[in-house]
Design a protein around this motif. Sequence first.
Motif, PDB file in Angstrom:
ATOM      1  N   PHE A   1       0.830  -1.207   0.000  1.00 45.51           N
ATOM      2  CA  PHE A   1       0.000   0.000   0.000  1.00 45.51           C
ATOM      3  C   PHE A   1       0.864   1.256   0.000  1.00 45.51           C
ATOM      4  O   PHE A   1       0.591   2.212  -0.730  1.00 45.51           O
ATOM      5  CB  PHE A   1      -0.943   0.025   1.212  1.00 45.51           C
ATOM      6  N   VAL A   2       1.923   1.269   0.795  1.00 48.67           N
ATOM      7  CA  VAL A   2       2.820   2.420   0.861  1.00 48.67           C
ATOM      8  C   VAL A   2       3.503   2.635  -0.486  1.00 48.67           C
ATOM      9  O   VAL A   2       3.599   3.762  -0.972  1.00 48.67           O
ATOM     10  CB  VAL A   2       3.850   2.247   1.998  1.00 48.67           C
ATOM     11  N   ALA A   3       3.956   1.553  -1.107  1.00 45.91           N
ATOM     12  CA  ALA A   3       4.599   1.672  -2.418  1.00 45.91           C
ATOM     13  C   ALA A   3       3.624   2.235  -3.451  1.00 45.91           C
ATOM     14  O   ALA A   3       4.001   3.056  -4.290  1.00 45.91           O
ATOM     15  CB  ALA A   3       5.120   0.305  -2.872  1.00 45.91           C
ATOM     16  N   GLU A   4       2.369   1.819  -3.384  1.00 41.85           N
ATOM     17  CA  GLU A   4       1.350   2.327  -4.297  1.00 41.85           C
ATOM     18  C   GLU A   4       1.137   3.831  -4.086  1.00 41.85           C
ATOM     19  O   GLU A   4       1.036   4.589  -5.049  1.00 41.85           O
ATOM     20  CB  GLU A   4       0.047   1.571  -4.063  1.00 41.85           C
ATOM     21  N   GLU A   5       1.091   4.258  -2.816  1.00 41.83           N
ATOM     22  CA  GLU A   5       0.944   5.689  -2.506  1.00 41.83           C
ATOM     23  C   GLU A   5       2.121   6.492  -3.049  1.00 41.83           C
ATOM     24  O   GLU A   5       1.943   7.554  -3.628  1.00 41.83           O
ATOM     25  CB  GLU A   5       0.852   5.906  -0.991  1.00 41.83           C
ATOM     26  N   GLU A   6       3.332   5.979  -2.832  1.00 40.57           N
ATOM     27  CA  GLU A   6       4.532   6.679  -3.283  1.00 40.57           C
ATOM     28  C   GLU A   6       4.585   6.756  -4.802  1.00 40.57           C
ATOM     29  O   GLU A   6       4.990   7.769  -5.368  1.00 40.57           O
ATOM     30  CB  GLU A   6       5.779   6.002  -2.725  1.00 40.57           C
ATOM     31  N   SER A   7       4.180   5.690  -5.454  1.00 39.44           N
ATOM     32  CA  SER A   7       4.153   5.675  -6.912  1.00 39.44           C
ATOM     33  C   SER A   7       3.170   6.709  -7.442  1.00 39.44           C
ATOM     34  O   SER A   7       3.460   7.432  -8.404  1.00 39.44           O
ATOM     35  CB  SER A   7       3.774   4.280  -7.415  1.00 39.44           C
ATOM     36  N   ALA A   8       2.009   6.808  -6.815  1.00 37.64           N
ATOM     37  CA  ALA A   8       1.012   7.789  -7.234  1.00 37.64           C
ATOM     38  C   ALA A   8       1.517   9.214  -7.002  1.00 37.64           C
ATOM     39  O   ALA A   8       1.349  10.090  -7.850  1.00 37.64           O
ATOM     40  CB  ALA A   8      -0.294   7.569  -6.477  1.00 37.64           C
ATOM     41  N   ALA A   9       2.171   9.443  -5.876  1.00 38.79           N
ATOM     42  CA  ALA A   9       2.708  10.768  -5.568  1.00 38.79           C
ATOM     43  C   ALA A   9       3.807  11.131  -6.562  1.00 38.79           C
ATOM     44  O   ALA A   9       3.898  12.280  -7.013  1.00 38.79           O
ATOM     45  CB  ALA A   9       3.237  10.808  -4.150  1.00 38.79           C
ATOM     46  N   SER A  10       4.637  10.174  -6.912  1.00 41.35           N
ATOM     47  CA  SER A  10       5.713  10.408  -7.871  1.00 41.35           C
ATOM     48  C   SER A  10       5.137  10.756  -9.241  1.00 41.35           C
ATOM     49  O   SER A  10       5.622  11.661  -9.923  1.00 41.35           O
ATOM     50  CB  SER A  10       6.596   9.174  -7.973  1.00 41.35           C
ATOM     51  N   GLY A  11       4.092  10.048  -9.635  1.00 44.17           N
ATOM     52  CA  GLY A  11       3.439  10.314 -10.921  1.00 44.17           C
ATOM     53  C   GLY A  11       2.847  11.708 -10.972  1.00 44.17           C
ATOM     54  O   GLY A  11       2.949  12.402 -11.993  1.00 44.17           O
ATOM     55  N   MET A  12       2.253  12.152  -9.885  1.00 40.83           N
ATOM     56  CA  MET A  12       1.699  13.509  -9.831  1.00 40.83           C
ATOM     57  C   MET A  12       2.809  14.541  -9.923  1.00 40.83           C
ATOM     58  O   MET A  12       2.648  15.579 -10.550  1.00 40.83           O
ATOM     59  CB  MET A  12       0.889  13.706  -8.540  1.00 40.83           C
ATOM     60  N   GLY A  13       3.942  14.243  -9.298  1.00 42.66           N
ATOM     61  CA  GLY A  13       5.080  15.154  -9.364  1.00 42.66           C
ATOM     62  C   GLY A  13       5.603  15.300 -10.776  1.00 42.66           C
ATOM     63  O   GLY A  13       5.998  16.393 -11.212  1.00 42.66           O
ATOM     64  N   MET A  14       5.568  14.216 -11.528  1.00 40.36           N
ATOM     65  CA  MET A  14       6.044  14.277 -12.919  1.00 40.36           C
ATOM     66  C   MET A  14       5.088  15.077 -13.775  1.00 40.36           C
ATOM     67  O   MET A  14       5.505  15.775 -14.712  1.00 40.36           O
ATOM     68  CB  MET A  14       6.220  12.860 -13.458  1.00 40.36           C
ATOM     69  N   ILE A  15       3.797  14.998 -13.467  1.00 43.84           N
ATOM     70  CA  ILE A  15       2.809  15.732 -14.248  1.00 43.84           C
ATOM     71  C   ILE A  15       2.875  17.224 -13.956  1.00 43.84           C
ATOM     72  O   ILE A  15       2.888  18.050 -14.869  1.00 43.84           O
ATOM     73  CB  ILE A  15       1.384  15.194 -13.959  1.00 43.84           C
ATOM     74  N   PHE A  16       2.953  17.558 -12.677  1.00 46.72           N
ATOM     75  CA  PHE A  16       2.906  18.962 -12.280  1.00 46.72           C
ATOM     76  C   PHE A  16       4.272  19.538 -11.961  1.00 46.72           C
ATOM     77  O   PHE A  16       4.401  20.726 -11.687  1.00 46.72           O
ATOM     78  CB  PHE A  16       1.977  19.143 -11.058  1.00 46.72           C
ATOM     79  N   GLY A  17       5.305  18.670 -11.957  1.00 46.07           N
ATOM     80  CA  GLY A  17       6.655  19.016 -11.539  1.00 46.07           C
ATOM     81  C   GLY A  17       7.215  20.173 -12.210  1.00 46.07           C
ATOM     82  O   GLY A  17       7.979  20.971 -11.923  1.00 46.07           O
TER      83      GLY A  17
END
Length: 98
Positions: free
Chosen positions: A82-98
């Motif tokens: 679950f934590v890895a899934e959360e981190e992956s989602a957060a990383s993906g958002m960072g790439m979009i809005f980064g």
Amino acid sequence: MESVYYYEDAKNKDVLTLLEDDFFKRIGYTVRECKLMGSQRKGSFLYIKGSPEDTDRAEKMLAGLKLLKLTGEENKIITAAFVAEEESAASGMGMIFG
């Protein structure tokens, strides 16, 4: 603090009804099918992350449904997923809005 609960598909409707409570909407939760989390179990996992007070309250609210709270090695593995899934989602958002 984090807690993971397992329940069979037969309890899905009851669990989802309880999760509509404002308390759960406020603290947040994640439900995933067991197979998606790499488990051999049949059913779903409920992941709750919050303060110790919030997770204690959630546990009391869920007690009537008689869900299985994971412990030991299985808890560590599923929580990590679950934590890895959360981190992956957060990383993906960072790439979009980064």
